[in-house]
Design a protein around this motif. Structure first.
Motif, PDB file in Angstrom:
ATOM      1  N   ASN A   1       0.908  -1.262  -0.071  1.00  0.00           N
ATOM      2  CA  ASN A   1       0.010  -0.032   0.023  1.00  0.00           C
ATOM      3  C   ASN A   1       0.939   1.074   0.102  1.00  0.00           C
ATOM      4  N   PHE A   2       2.103   1.331   0.831  1.00  0.00           N
ATOM      5  CA  PHE A   2       2.863   2.301   0.732  1.00  0.00           C
ATOM      6  C   PHE A   2       3.678   2.531  -0.568  1.00  0.00           C
ATOM      7  N   ILE A   3       4.006   1.501  -1.339  1.00  0.00           N
ATOM      8  CA  ILE A   3       4.660   1.651  -2.538  1.00  0.00           C
ATOM      9  C   ILE A   3       3.588   2.203  -3.458  1.00  0.00           C
ATOM     10  N   GLY A   4       2.572   1.374  -3.504  1.00  0.00           N
ATOM     11  CA  GLY A   4       1.431   1.968  -4.650  1.00  0.00           C
ATOM     12  C   GLY A   4       1.014   3.281  -4.578  1.00  0.00           C
ATOM     13  N   ALA A   5       0.933   3.873  -3.110  1.00  0.00           N
ATOM     14  CA  ALA A   5       0.462   5.345  -2.586  1.00  0.00           C
ATOM     15  C   ALA A   5       1.492   6.109  -3.300  1.00  0.00           C
ATOM     16  N   LEU A   6       2.959   5.702  -3.122  1.00  0.00           N
ATOM     17  CA  LEU A   6       4.036   6.891  -3.419  1.00  0.00           C
ATOM     18  C   LEU A   6       4.052   6.758  -4.983  1.00  0.00           C
ATOM     19  N   LEU A   7       3.804   5.686  -5.619  1.00  0.00           N
ATOM     20  CA  LEU A   7       4.160   5.280  -7.094  1.00  0.00           C
ATOM     21  C   LEU A   7       2.943   6.318  -7.568  1.00  0.00           C
TER      22      LEU A   7
ATOM     23  N   ILE B   1       1.664  13.538 -10.261  1.00  0.00           N
ATOM     24  CA  ILE B   1       2.151  14.725 -10.599  1.00  0.00           C
ATOM     25  C   ILE B   1       2.999  14.553 -12.076  1.00  0.00           C
ATOM     26  N   LEU B   2       3.645  13.504 -12.294  1.00  0.00           N
ATOM     27  CA  LEU B   2       4.083  13.528 -13.692  1.00  0.00           C
ATOM     28  C   LEU B   2       3.080  13.733 -14.772  1.00  0.00           C
ATOM     29  N   THR B   3       1.941  13.006 -14.735  1.00  0.00           N
ATOM     30  CA  THR B   3       1.159  13.162 -15.485  1.00  0.00           C
ATOM     31  C   THR B   3       0.355  14.543 -15.638  1.00  0.00           C
ATOM     32  N   LEU B   4       0.107  15.218 -14.681  1.00  0.00           N
ATOM     33  CA  LEU B   4      -0.203  16.696 -14.544  1.00  0.00           C
ATOM     34  C   LEU B   4       0.734  17.584 -15.207  1.00  0.00           C
ATOM     35  N   LEU B   5       2.138  17.057 -15.140  1.00  0.00           N
ATOM     36  CA  LEU B   5       3.266  18.080 -15.521  1.00  0.00           C
ATOM     37  C   LEU B   5       3.092  17.724 -16.927  1.00  0.00           C
TER      38      LEU B   5
ATOM     39  N   ALA C   1       2.233  21.358 -18.244  1.00  0.00           N
ATOM     40  CA  ALA C   1       3.577  22.049 -18.004  1.00  0.00           C
ATOM     41  C   ALA C   1       4.369  22.043 -19.726  1.00  0.00           C
ATOM     42  N   ASP C   2       5.464  22.681 -19.663  1.00  0.00           N
ATOM     43  CA  ASP C   2       6.197  22.599 -20.815  1.00  0.00           C
ATOM     44  C   ASP C   2       6.618  21.339 -21.194  1.00  0.00           C
ATOM     45  N   LYS C   3       6.132  20.878 -22.277  1.00  0.00           N
ATOM     46  CA  LYS C   3       6.621  19.619 -22.910  1.00  0.00           C
ATOM     47  C   LYS C   3       7.959  19.275 -23.043  1.00  0.00           C
ATOM     48  N   GLY C   4       8.744  20.289 -23.460  1.00  0.00           N
ATOM     49  CA  GLY C   4      10.143  19.868 -23.562  1.00  0.00           C
ATOM     50  C   GLY C   4      10.509  18.720 -24.540  1.00  0.00           C
ATOM     51  N   TYR C   5       9.956  18.993 -25.721  1.00  0.00           N
ATOM     52  CA  TYR C   5      10.029  17.956 -26.870  1.00  0.00           C
ATOM     53  C   TYR C   5      11.355  17.987 -27.376  1.00  0.00           C
ATOM     54  N   ASP C   6      11.984  19.107 -27.188  1.00  0.00           N
ATOM     55  CA  ASP C   6      13.511  19.123 -27.845  1.00  0.00           C
ATOM     56  C   ASP C   6      14.343  18.386 -27.062  1.00  0.00           C
TER      57      ASP C   6
ATOM     58  N   ALA D   1       7.623  12.627 -22.482  1.00  0.00           N
ATOM     59  CA  ALA D   1       8.158  11.610 -21.337  1.00  0.00           C
ATOM     60  C   ALA D   1       7.562  11.829 -19.841  1.00  0.00           C
ATOM     61  N   ASN D   2       7.139  12.853 -19.683  1.00  0.00           N
ATOM     62  CA  ASN D   2       6.467  13.230 -18.351  1.00  0.00           C
ATOM     63  C   ASN D   2       5.099  12.393 -18.337  1.00  0.00           C
ATOM     64  N   LEU D   3       4.336  12.747 -19.137  1.00  0.00           N
ATOM     65  CA  LEU D   3       3.081  12.032 -19.578  1.00  0.00           C
ATOM     66  C   LEU D   3       2.896  10.446 -19.486  1.00  0.00           C
ATOM     67  N   TYR D   4       4.001  10.055 -20.494  1.00  0.00           N
ATOM     68  CA  TYR D   4       3.954   8.395 -20.452  1.00  0.00           C
ATOM     69  C   TYR D   4       4.637   7.858 -19.222  1.00  0.00           C
ATOM     70  N   ALA D   5       5.441   8.467 -18.578  1.00  0.00           N
ATOM     71  CA  ALA D   5       6.161   7.838 -17.135  1.00  0.00           C
ATOM     72  C   ALA D   5       5.014   8.114 -16.234  1.00  0.00           C
ATOM     73  N   GLY D   6       4.523   9.032 -16.101  1.00  0.00           N
ATOM     74  CA  GLY D   6       3.260   9.301 -15.218  1.00  0.00           C
ATOM     75  C   GLY D   6       2.036   8.285 -15.138  1.00  0.00           C
TER      76      GLY D   6
END
Length: 110
Positions: free
Chosen positions: A29-35, A41-45, A49-54, A61-66
């Protein structure tokens, strides 16, 4: 006679409700909550946020990792719910180990 035998047998629902599980203190549960938190946060970024495609070669990357972190978090929390850790009712105390670095236990006379 079969009715008496059936009433003496323990009920599976009663047995299931009497067992004690780790519940919220399960490490999954702790691992799941932290992940999940990091994933949100990464999905929202990735969305706002700035996509940083360059920097990433044209990939958000933030969207897919999130999203990947949210999926893994759901797996951990689901795993903890489906197969909970059962805590034993009675645990024997551990005897003193002469090689452990902790202080020794004193006898009951001290």
């Amino acid at each position: 006679m079969s009715d008496q035998h059936r009433s003496d047998a323990p009920d599976t629902d009663e047995k299931r409700s009497s067992r004690h599980t780790a519940g919220a203190f399960d490490i999954r549960n702790f691992i799941g909550a932290l992940l999940g938190l990091y994933g949100i946060i990464l999905t929202l970024l990735g969305l706002f946020a700035d996509k940083g495609y360059d920097k990433t070669g044209g990939v958000n990357a933030n969207l897919y990792a999130g999203l990947a972190l949210v999926v893994v978090a759901a797996f951990f929390i689901g795993w903890a719910r489906i197969k909970p850790i059962v805590v034993p009712e009675h645990v024997e105390p551990v005897d003193d180990d002469p090689v452990r670095p902790a202080p020794k236990r004193r006898g009951s006379g001290h």
